[in-house]
Scaffold this motif. Sequence first.
Motif, PDB file in Angstrom:
ATOM      1  N   ALA A 128      28.228  -9.860  -9.088  1.00 28.51           N
ATOM      2  CA  ALA A 128      27.562 -11.164  -9.041  1.00 28.51           C
ATOM      3  C   ALA A 128      26.052 -11.004  -8.854  1.00 28.51           C
ATOM      4  N   GLY A 129      25.662 -10.055  -8.013  1.00 30.16           N
ATOM      5  CA  GLY A 129      24.246  -9.877  -7.702  1.00 30.16           C
ATOM      6  C   GLY A 129      23.412  -9.395  -8.874  1.00 30.16           C
ATOM      7  N   ALA A 130      24.066  -8.924  -9.942  1.00 29.73           N
ATOM      8  CA  ALA A 130      23.329  -8.433 -11.110  1.00 29.73           C
ATOM      9  C   ALA A 130      23.030  -9.548 -12.114  1.00 29.73           C
ATOM     10  N   ILE A 131      23.589 -10.747 -11.887  1.00 24.44           N
ATOM     11  CA  ILE A 131      23.398 -11.854 -12.844  1.00 24.44           C
ATOM     12  C   ILE A 131      22.053 -12.526 -12.560  1.00 24.44           C
ATOM     13  N   PRO A 132      21.132 -12.553 -13.522  1.00 26.35           N
ATOM     14  CA  PRO A 132      19.823 -13.171 -13.272  1.00 26.35           C
ATOM     15  C   PRO A 132      19.955 -14.684 -13.095  1.00 26.35           C
ATOM     16  N   PRO A 133      19.341 -15.243 -12.048  1.00 30.31           N
ATOM     17  CA  PRO A 133      19.471 -16.678 -11.773  1.00 30.31           C
ATOM     18  C   PRO A 133      18.932 -17.571 -12.892  1.00 30.31           C
ATOM     19  N   ASN A 134      18.027 -17.044 -13.730  1.00 31.60           N
ATOM     20  CA  ASN A 134      17.452 -17.895 -14.788  1.00 31.60           C
ATOM     21  C   ASN A 134      18.145 -17.723 -16.130  1.00 31.60           C
ATOM     22  N   ALA A 135      19.282 -17.007 -16.148  1.00 31.05           N
ATOM     23  CA  ALA A 135      19.948 -16.723 -17.426  1.00 31.05           C
ATOM     24  C   ALA A 135      20.865 -17.874 -17.851  1.00 31.05           C
ATOM     25  N   VAL A 136      21.182 -17.888 -19.152  1.00 27.48           N
ATOM     26  CA  VAL A 136      22.277 -18.715 -19.667  1.00 27.48           C
ATOM     27  C   VAL A 136      23.454 -17.768 -19.875  1.00 27.48           C
ATOM     28  N   VAL A 137      24.611 -18.115 -19.322  1.00 28.64           N
ATOM     29  CA  VAL A 137      25.761 -17.207 -19.341  1.00 28.64           C
ATOM     30  C   VAL A 137      26.923 -17.851 -20.101  1.00 28.64           C
ATOM     31  N   LEU A 138      27.388 -17.153 -21.133  1.00 28.83           N
ATOM     32  CA  LEU A 138      28.549 -17.599 -21.919  1.00 28.83           C
ATOM     33  C   LEU A 138      29.677 -16.607 -21.736  1.00 28.83           C
ATOM     34  N   ASP A 139      30.873 -17.107 -21.453  1.00 28.62           N
ATOM     35  CA  ASP A 139      32.042 -16.238 -21.348  1.00 28.62           C
ATOM     36  C   ASP A 139      32.959 -16.502 -22.532  1.00 28.62           C
ATOM     37  N   ALA A 140      33.350 -15.435 -23.243  1.00 26.69           N
ATOM     38  CA  ALA A 140      34.316 -15.608 -24.342  1.00 26.69           C
ATOM     39  C   ALA A 140      35.673 -16.019 -23.805  1.00 26.69           C
ATOM     40  N   VAL A 141      35.976 -15.571 -22.591  1.00 24.44           N
ATOM     41  CA  VAL A 141      37.288 -15.885 -22.002  1.00 24.44           C
ATOM     42  C   VAL A 141      37.364 -17.389 -21.719  1.00 24.44           C
ATOM     43  N   TYR A 142      38.436 -18.031 -22.186  1.00 23.77           N
ATOM     44  CA  TYR A 142      38.596 -19.468 -21.961  1.00 23.77           C
ATOM     45  C   TYR A 142      39.858 -19.806 -21.167  1.00 23.77           C
ATOM     46  N   ASP A 143      40.570 -18.782 -20.711  1.00 21.87           N
ATOM     47  CA  ASP A 143      41.768 -18.984 -19.886  1.00 21.87           C
ATOM     48  C   ASP A 143      41.693 -18.041 -18.698  1.00 21.87           C
ATOM     49  N   PRO A 144      41.265 -18.516 -17.526  1.00 26.16           N
ATOM     50  CA  PRO A 144      41.015 -19.911 -17.149  1.00 26.16           C
ATOM     51  C   PRO A 144      39.687 -20.429 -17.719  1.00 26.16           C
ATOM     52  N   PRO A 145      39.538 -21.778 -17.822  1.00 25.19           N
ATOM     53  CA  PRO A 145      38.294 -22.345 -18.363  1.00 25.19           C
ATOM     54  C   PRO A 145      37.076 -21.964 -17.520  1.00 25.19           C
ATOM     55  N   GLU A 146      37.251 -21.879 -16.197  1.00 26.53           N
ATOM     56  CA  GLU A 146      36.121 -21.465 -15.357  1.00 26.53           C
ATOM     57  C   GLU A 146      36.440 -20.093 -14.770  1.00 26.53           C
ATOM     58  N   THR A 147      35.869 -19.075 -15.364  1.00 29.78           N
ATOM     59  CA  THR A 147      36.168 -17.696 -14.960  1.00 29.78           C
ATOM     60  C   THR A 147      35.358 -17.305 -13.728  1.00 29.78           C
ATOM     61  N   ARG A 148      35.724 -16.191 -13.147  1.00 28.16           N
ATOM     62  CA  ARG A 148      34.967 -15.650 -12.006  1.00 28.16           C
ATOM     63  C   ARG A 148      33.511 -15.429 -12.397  1.00 28.16           C
ATOM     64  N   LEU A 149      33.278 -14.874 -13.605  1.00 31.87           N
ATOM     65  CA  LEU A 149      31.902 -14.637 -14.063  1.00 31.87           C
ATOM     66  C   LEU A 149      31.112 -15.947 -14.070  1.00 31.87           C
ATOM     67  N   LEU A 150      31.700 -17.014 -14.603  1.00 32.26           N
ATOM     68  CA  LEU A 150      30.980 -18.294 -14.675  1.00 32.26           C
ATOM     69  C   LEU A 150      30.748 -18.876 -13.277  1.00 32.26           C
ATOM     70  N   ARG A 151      31.710 -18.714 -12.394  1.00 30.43           N
ATOM     71  CA  ARG A 151      31.525 -19.195 -11.010  1.00 30.43           C
ATOM     72  C   ARG A 151      30.403 -18.418 -10.336  1.00 30.43           C
ATOM     73  N   ASP A 152      30.433 -17.077 -10.495  1.00 24.28           N
ATOM     74  CA  ASP A 152      29.373 -16.236  -9.913  1.00 24.28           C
ATOM     75  C   ASP A 152      28.007 -16.623 -10.472  1.00 24.28           C
ATOM     76  N   ALA A 153      27.960 -16.846 -11.797  1.00 22.74           N
ATOM     77  CA  ALA A 153      26.687 -17.183 -12.451  1.00 22.74           C
ATOM     78  C   ALA A 153      26.159 -18.512 -11.929  1.00 22.74           C
ATOM     79  N   ALA A 154      27.048 -19.504 -11.816  1.00 21.77           N
ATOM     80  CA  ALA A 154      26.628 -20.823 -11.329  1.00 21.77           C
ATOM     81  C   ALA A 154      26.135 -20.720  -9.881  1.00 21.77           C
ATOM     82  N   ALA A 155      26.824 -19.904  -9.091  1.00 20.12           N
ATOM     83  CA  ALA A 155      26.421 -19.741  -7.684  1.00 20.12           C
ATOM     84  C   ALA A 155      25.041 -19.088  -7.592  1.00 20.12           C
ATOM     85  N   ARG A 156      24.676 -18.278  -8.585  1.00 18.32           N
ATOM     86  CA  ARG A 156      23.349 -17.640  -8.609  1.00 18.32           C
ATOM     87  C   ARG A 156      22.277 -18.602  -9.124  1.00 18.32           C
ATOM     88  N   GLY A 157      22.716 -19.759  -9.664  1.00 20.03           N
ATOM     89  CA  GLY A 157      21.762 -20.726 -10.206  1.00 20.03           C
ATOM     90  C   GLY A 157      21.635 -20.666 -11.714  1.00 20.03           C
TER      91      GLY A 157
END
Length: 197
Positions: A128-157
């Motif tokens: 999670a700490g490696a995700i830049p807070p100013n990035a746009v993050v797209l996950d190819a995985v859609y099951d689940p719709p909100e993946t851990r990566l997307l949650r981590d990214a949103a939490a980073r801003g």
Amino acid sequence: MALCDDVDATARRIGAVNTVTLEGGRLLGANTDWIGAVRALERATQLRDREAVVLGAGGAARAVVFGLIERGARVRILNRRPERAKALAEQLGAHGAGALDELASGPCEVLVNTTSVGLREDASPVAAGAIPPNAVVLDAVYDPPETRLLRDAAARGARTVGGKWWLVHQAAEQLRLWTGRDAPLDVMAAAFDRAAP
Ligand SMILES: NC(=O)c1ccc[n+]([C@@H]2O[C@H](COP(=O)([O-])OP(=O)(O)OC[C@H]3O[C@@H](n4cnc5c(N)ncnc54)[C@H](OP(=O)(O)O)[C@@H]3O)[C@@H](O)[C@H]2O)c1
């Protein structure tokens, strides 16, 4: 690709087919994943001159790397097996390649996960700490719709785009190829929401 009678120039360059149309008894291969990924990202950002990082080096990565370069982004590919990332970077003209734990070692304004990490599991391909807070993050995985990566990214801003939008945009292009008609994105997105776990 091997089973198609012909493959269009873009799918041939990408090296992957995800759509087959039947024309005059001939099977024609195309790729709609690249435009699906690009349109999903373009919901949140423009791509020209952006520093992009693609996680993964399989079929979905090939499509999105092609699409990002097509739109004028600079692309770095990071993969569990870095030698596959290097080979893909050389083949498609990406600017760099490496291992998944190298995300924080270079610029990243657009981050796309194309690994299958997170598919029906609560796991992320990167810390999670490696995700830049100013990035746009797209996950190819859609099951689940909100993946851990997307949650981590949103939490980073960071701004996030779910794999649903990649799926819907690539499917809309498939429908256009099959029927010649524009597809109703909102109807398709609503159908995804009804079917999602
Ligand atoms: N939203 C959409 O419309 C859309 C479109 C296309 C694909 N997808 C999704 O994208 C994902 C990948 O599809 P694909 O066709 O590209 O698959 P693929 O060709 O099999 O590639 C899988 C990728 O995931 C990596 N990987 C697998 N397990 C891993 C692990 N435990 N740790 C780290 N990396 C791992 C592989 O790394 P190695 O090279 O090291 O094995 C490889 O880069 C799937 O979840 C698929 O459903 C979604």
